[in-house]
Design a protein around this motif. Structure first.
Motif, mmCIF file in Angstrom:
data_model
loop_
_atom_site.group_PDB
_atom_site.id
_atom_site.type_symbol
_atom_site.label_atom_id
_atom_site.label_comp_id
_atom_site.label_asym_id
_atom_site.label_seq_id
_atom_site.Cartn_x
_atom_site.Cartn_y
_atom_site.Cartn_z
ATOM 1 N N LEU A 140 -18.101 38.899 1.624
ATOM 2 C CA LEU A 140 -17.200 39.095 2.759
ATOM 3 C C LEU A 140 -16.986 37.799 3.546
ATOM 4 C CD1 LEU A 140 -18.260 42.620 4.047
ATOM 5 C CD2 LEU A 140 -16.368 41.992 2.548
ATOM 6 N N GLN A 141 -17.884 36.847 3.338
ATOM 7 C CA GLN A 141 -17.692 35.564 4.021
ATOM 8 C C GLN A 141 -16.642 34.699 3.344
ATOM 9 O OE1 GLN A 141 -21.428 33.533 4.317
ATOM 10 N NE2 GLN A 141 -22.265 35.136 5.611
ATOM 11 N N MET A 142 -16.199 35.109 2.168
ATOM 12 C CA MET A 142 -15.210 34.287 1.462
ATOM 13 C C MET A 142 -13.815 34.741 1.866
ATOM 14 S SD MET A 142 -17.157 34.087 -2.160
ATOM 15 C CE MET A 142 -16.292 32.726 -2.879
ATOM 16 N N PRO A 143 -13.099 33.899 2.617
ATOM 17 C CA PRO A 143 -11.878 34.372 3.261
ATOM 18 C C PRO A 143 -10.618 34.222 2.421
ATOM 19 C CG PRO A 143 -12.400 32.184 4.027
ATOM 20 C CD PRO A 143 -13.396 32.510 2.946
ATOM 21 N N GLU A 144 -10.729 33.782 1.166
ATOM 22 C CA GLU A 144 -9.493 33.455 0.468
ATOM 23 C C GLU A 144 -8.577 34.644 0.215
ATOM 24 O OE1 GLU A 144 -12.718 32.671 -1.049
ATOM 25 O OE2 GLU A 144 -12.156 32.225 -3.127
ATOM 26 N N TYR A 145 -7.294 34.316 0.141
ATOM 27 C CA TYR A 145 -6.266 35.335 -0.071
ATOM 28 C C TYR A 145 -6.176 35.670 -1.547
ATOM 29 C CZ TYR A 145 -1.820 37.725 0.213
ATOM 30 O OH TYR A 145 -0.839 38.673 0.138
#
Ligand code: UDP
Ligand code: MG
Length: 318
Positions: free
Chosen positions: A172-177
Motif C-alpha cells: 500500500l506504500q507503493m503509490p504508482e498508477y
C-alpha cells in the motif's frame, strides 16, 4: 483471535459467483473451527455489466462476513486488488480469482505456512491444462523478461497468494498508477514460500484475457519495473555510431586512393532504412516511458467507488 481477509476481484462473474462464495465460505468456516481465525470475504466488483453486484449484495445480506465495493466502471484487476488490500482489515490477506481457478482449499496450506512465519505464501500453478500455444508464449515471455527486469518473476505465479499485514502495508506504500502486481509482489521482498497447485478450468464464461491484453501486459512487465530498454537504446545508438564511423572512414580512404566511383544507391538506402527503423523503435520506447510519466504525474485515483458496505478505517475509530 486473528482476522483473515479474502479479497476477490470480480468482473462479469455473476453466473458462478454464488458457487465461488459457497466453496470459499466452506473452507473459511473450517479454518474458523480448527484454527479460530475470524474471516471476511471482500468482493470487488470491477464495473461488471452483468448481475455480479446484485449477487454480491444478496450474499452480503445473508452473511455479515461478506463485504463489497463496486467501481464506477471497469478499472482492471490490478485496481481491484489494490482496493481489496486497502479495505482489508485482516492480519493476513488472501487474494484469489472469482472463477475458482484458484482452489480455496489451498488457503489451509497457506495458513499452515503463514504460521511458520512466512510473509508471502505464493501459489504456483502448473500449466498441464492450458493449450500449447499459450504455454509456449508464457514460457518465452518469462525467459525474456527475467533477463531484462530488476525483479525476479516466476512462471505460473499469479496473484493467488497470502500476504501478512506487514507485506500488505508495504504494497500500500507503493503509490504508482501503473500497477504491475507481479512486479510489486516481488519487489517488496519478505520471506516467501511457494506452494504448487493443479490449474483448473474456469467455472463458466470466458477468460477476460485476449492476445492483445496479454501483449500489453507483457510490455507492462518489462517497462514498469526498470529502465533497461532505455539503456539498450544507448547501446544500440553507440553500436550504430561506431559502425557508421568505421564505414565513413573506410569510404574516405577508398575515395582518396581510388577516386569516387559510381554513387552507392544500395548503401545509401540501406543506411537510411536502418537508421529510420532504429529511430522509430527508440522513439516508441521513449514514448512508452513518457506516457507512463504522464499518467503518474496526473495523480488520479486508481479507482472510483460506486457502492460499498465497508466502513472506512477512520469511521471505525470514531
Ligand atoms: N478481473 C477483474 N477485472 C478485469 C478482468 C478480470 O477484476 O478487468 C478478475 C476476474 O473477475 C477474475 C480474475 O480477475 O476474478 C481473473 O480473470 P480471468 O479469469 O479472466 O483471467 P485468467 O484466469 O484467465 O488469468
Ligand atoms: Mg480465470
Amino acid at each position: 483471535m486473528k482476522l483473515l481477509s479474502v479479497v476477490i476481484p470480480c468482473y462479469n462473474e455473476g453466473s458462478h459467483l454464488k458457487g465461488t462464495y459457497n466453496e470459499v465460505n466452506k473452507v473459511l468456516e473450517e479454518i474458523y473451527v480448527t484454527k479460530r481465525y475470524c474471516f471476511e470475504i471482500i468482493f470487488i466488483d470491477d464495473g461488471s455489466q452483468d448481475d455480479t453486484i446484485s449477487v454480491i449484495k444478496s450474499l452480503s445480506q445473508q452473511d455479515t462476513n461478506v463485504k463489497y465495493l463496486s467501481f464506477s466502471r471497469n478499472f482492471g484487476k490490478e485496481s481491484g486488488i489494490l482496493a481489496g488490500l486497502e479495505k482489508s482489515k485482516g492480519d493476513l490477506v488472501v487474494i484469489m480469482d472469482a472463477d475458482l481457478q484458484h482452489p480455496p482449499s489451498l488457503i489451509k496450506e497457506m495458513i499452515r505456512q503463514y504460521e511458520l512465519d512466512y510473509d508471502q505464501i505464493i501459489a504456483r500453478r502448473n500449466r498441464t491444462k492450458e493449450n500449447f500455444s499459450r504455454k509456449w508464449i508464457t514460457k518465452l515471455y518469462y525467459k525474456v523478461v527475467n533477463n531484462v527486469i530488476d525483479v525476479e518473476l516466476t512462471d505460473g505465479v499469479g496473484d493467488f497468494r497470502l500476504l501478512s499485514r506487514k507485506a500488505v502495508q508495504s504494497i500500500l506504500q507503493m503509490p504508482e498508477y501503473n500497477r504491475f502486481s507481479k512486479g510489486i509482489f516481488s519487489w517488496i521482498g519478505f520471506k516467501k514460500k511457494v506452494i504448487e497447485y493443479e490449474n483448473k478450468e474456469r467455472l463458466s464464461g470466458e477468460s477476460k484475457w485476449n492476445f492483445r491484453d496479454l501483449l500489453s501486459y507483457a510490455v507492462e512487465g518489462v517497462i514498469s519495473f526498470n529502465s533497461s530498454p532505455l539503456r539498450m537504446l544507448i547501446y544500440l545508438g553507440v553500436l550504430v555510431t561506431i559502425l557508421s564511423v568505421c564505414y565513413t572512414g573506410y569510404s574516405f580512404i577508398k575515395i582518396t586512393m581510388f577516386g569516387i566511383d559510381e554513387p552507392g544507391y544500395f548503401t545509401l538506402i540501406s543506411a537510411i532504412l536502418m537508421l529510420g527503423g532504429v529511430q522509430l523503435i527508440s522513439i516508441g520506447i521513449i514514448g512508452e516511458y513518457v506516457g507512463r510519466i504522464y499518467y503518474e504525474v496526473k495523480r488520479r485515483p486508481k479507482y472510483i467507488t460506486e457502492e460499498t458496505n465497508i466502513e472506512s478505517k477512520q469511521e471505525l475509530r470514531e
